[in-house]
Scaffold this active site. Structure first.
Site, mmCIF file in Angstrom:
data_model
loop_
_atom_site.group_PDB
_atom_site.id
_atom_site.type_symbol
_atom_site.label_atom_id
_atom_site.label_comp_id
_atom_site.label_asym_id
_atom_site.label_seq_id
_atom_site.Cartn_x
_atom_site.Cartn_y
_atom_site.Cartn_z
ATOM 1 N N VAL A 290 39.577 -20.012 -71.639
ATOM 2 C CA VAL A 290 38.383 -19.375 -70.922
ATOM 3 C C VAL A 290 38.984 -19.209 -69.318
ATOM 4 C CG1 VAL A 290 36.040 -19.796 -70.196
ATOM 5 C CG2 VAL A 290 36.662 -20.345 -72.317
ATOM 6 N N SER A 291 39.123 -18.075 -68.790
ATOM 7 C CA SER A 291 39.804 -17.933 -67.734
ATOM 8 C C SER A 291 39.090 -18.396 -66.682
ATOM 9 C CB SER A 291 39.963 -16.484 -67.640
ATOM 10 O OG SER A 291 40.906 -15.732 -68.463
#
Length: 425
Positions: A80-81
């Site tokens: 999850v950036s």
């Protein structure tokens, strides 16, 4: 696990989202991408903690990437950036109200932000090659209420033609090449936002379609897990020292690895360019300029190698370097010119028989970049089909990929901008 059910105090999550946005806005402003009001609203509405159930609520709203899958070799495969990177790329994407969007790489959180941005009249499709990643994204999207985001399990190299055309194609995985399918699946005025890697350096480029080519000038620093599938491309590295110094080569041709053995133990040549920077002055586009230097690559160093004085680079990870036969040069740690340190000089260190010559070459490249920047130059990237004849290519540094030909050039303003202290350059 409490977070996996979404049962957290709404007020706590809302407070942390407000604080997150307050931290992100100055960073975007500093790189010339003021946060659009629609993006601010999307960040404030989207419950990131529901996409990071393995973390605490505080970690969920920190500006950091959350790795969700790692290979047996320890390579990060999905994440999850970080909100800072994602918000920059979404600012690059422009106004998305009512648009059709394809996302390549499914973490879930960015898909939810895109759904907020396109609004009721828009449409979001997200895909990933890994069924576990797609299942996780689908679960998190449903938990957060984004049931109408379409999730697909397939190789991103081919896009999603049955749902095309798209106004935006955005990748949240590191990309080495631009597949023709992405261009074909864009509307005539469509845009792609891609973390594109060249000679080891990754930048997120916003590129607009112009017939069979893409053109853009907006670029920001970023880093992502690598693309898998047919589009995967592994760069090459050569170790220079047992303490952890190596050259990252990527597209660079053959290298004399035997000749470079022990090169860092040879006397060091120093060249100082006369180019100075003020503290907090932005200068990351210099790395793009240095890509075009003959035999350029990137040097990566361990903390131990730096502490031992084996190397003294400007960055520990991915410092620009030049290599020729049994010699190399790399950009040096910035030298403070005052006390307390507010002004720094850029230079280069060289090793090997031609180390001094290469260091001088790197120093001259830094001077050339400085002169171009004073004239208002900014990098421009043009992406063309791989079979484009040479006479049809724009002027610039040509980079051959498998599907495409990249041309990196520099635009010039008609007059020089003021220097950081406000005086004419």
């Amino acid at each position: 696990m409490v977070l996996s059910t979404g049962k957290v105090a709404d007020s706590d999550a809302e407070r942390l989202r407000v604080a997150m946005v307050a931290r992100l806005e100055p960073g975007l402003e500093a790189i010339g991408l003021p946060m659009p009001e629609a993006l601010r609203a999307a960040l404030l509405r989207t419950p990131r903690h529901l996409f990071t159930p393995e973390t605490s609520l505080e970690q969920a709203y920190a500006n950091e990437s959350i790795v969700t899958k790692t290979s047996v070799e320890g390579v990060n495969l999905s994440a999850v950036s970080a909100p800072g990177v994602i918000s920059g790329m979404l600012a690059q994407a422009g106004d998305l109200a009512g648009k059709r969007v394809l996302e390549i790489g499914s973490g879930g959180y960015n898909s939810a932000l895109l759904r907020e941005l396109v609004g009721p009249a828009g449409e979001v499709t997200t895909l990933d090659i890994d069924p576990e990643v797609v299942d996780r994204a689908r679960t998190c999207l449903d938990l957060a209420g984004y049931h109408d985001v379409r999730t697909l399990c397939r190789d991103g190299e081919f896009g999603a033609s049955e749902y095309a055309p798209f106004d935006l194609i955005i990748a949240t995985v590191g990309v080495w090449d631009v597949t023709p399918e992405w261009v074909r699946q864009l509307t005539p005025s469509g845009r792609v936002v891609l973390p594109l890697r060249t000679r080891g350096l990754t930048r997120s480029w916003a590129l607009d379609r112009d017939g069979d080519r893409l053109v853009g000038t907006s670029q920001i620093q970023c880093g992502f897990v690598p693309m898998q599938g047919i589009g995967e491309h592994r760069g090459r590295s050569v170790a220079l020292d047992e303490s952890g110094v190596g050259l990252w080569l990527d597209e660079l041709g053959p290298l004399d690895a035997d000749g470079l053995a022990g090169v860092l133990g040879q006397p060091r040549a120093e060249v100082w360019s006369g180019v100075t920077l003020r503290r907090r002055e932005l200068w990351a586009d210099q790395d793009l300029w240095l890509l075009a230097a003959p035999r350029s690559c990137q040097m990566t160093s361990s903390q131990a190698a730096v502490e031992r004085g084996v190397v003294d680079p400007s960055w520990r990870i991915l410092t620009p370097a030049l290599v020729e036969g049994d010699s190399l040069a790399y950009r040096a740690r910035l030298k403070p010119l005052d006390d307390p340190a507010t002004v720094f000089e850029l230079g280069a260190f060289g090793h090997g028989p031609r180390g001094g010559e290469l260091a001088e070459q790197l120093g001259q490249e830094i001077r050339d970049w400085d002169q171009a920047r004073r004239r208002g130059a900014r990098p421009r990237l043009t992406v063309l089909p791989a079979n484009t004849p040479g006479e049809d290519l724009p002027d610039g540094y040509v980079i051959a990929k498998r599907h495409s030909t990249l041309v990196l050039s520099w635009d010039h303003a008609t007059s020089a901008p003021p220097s950081p202290d406000g005086s004419p350059s």
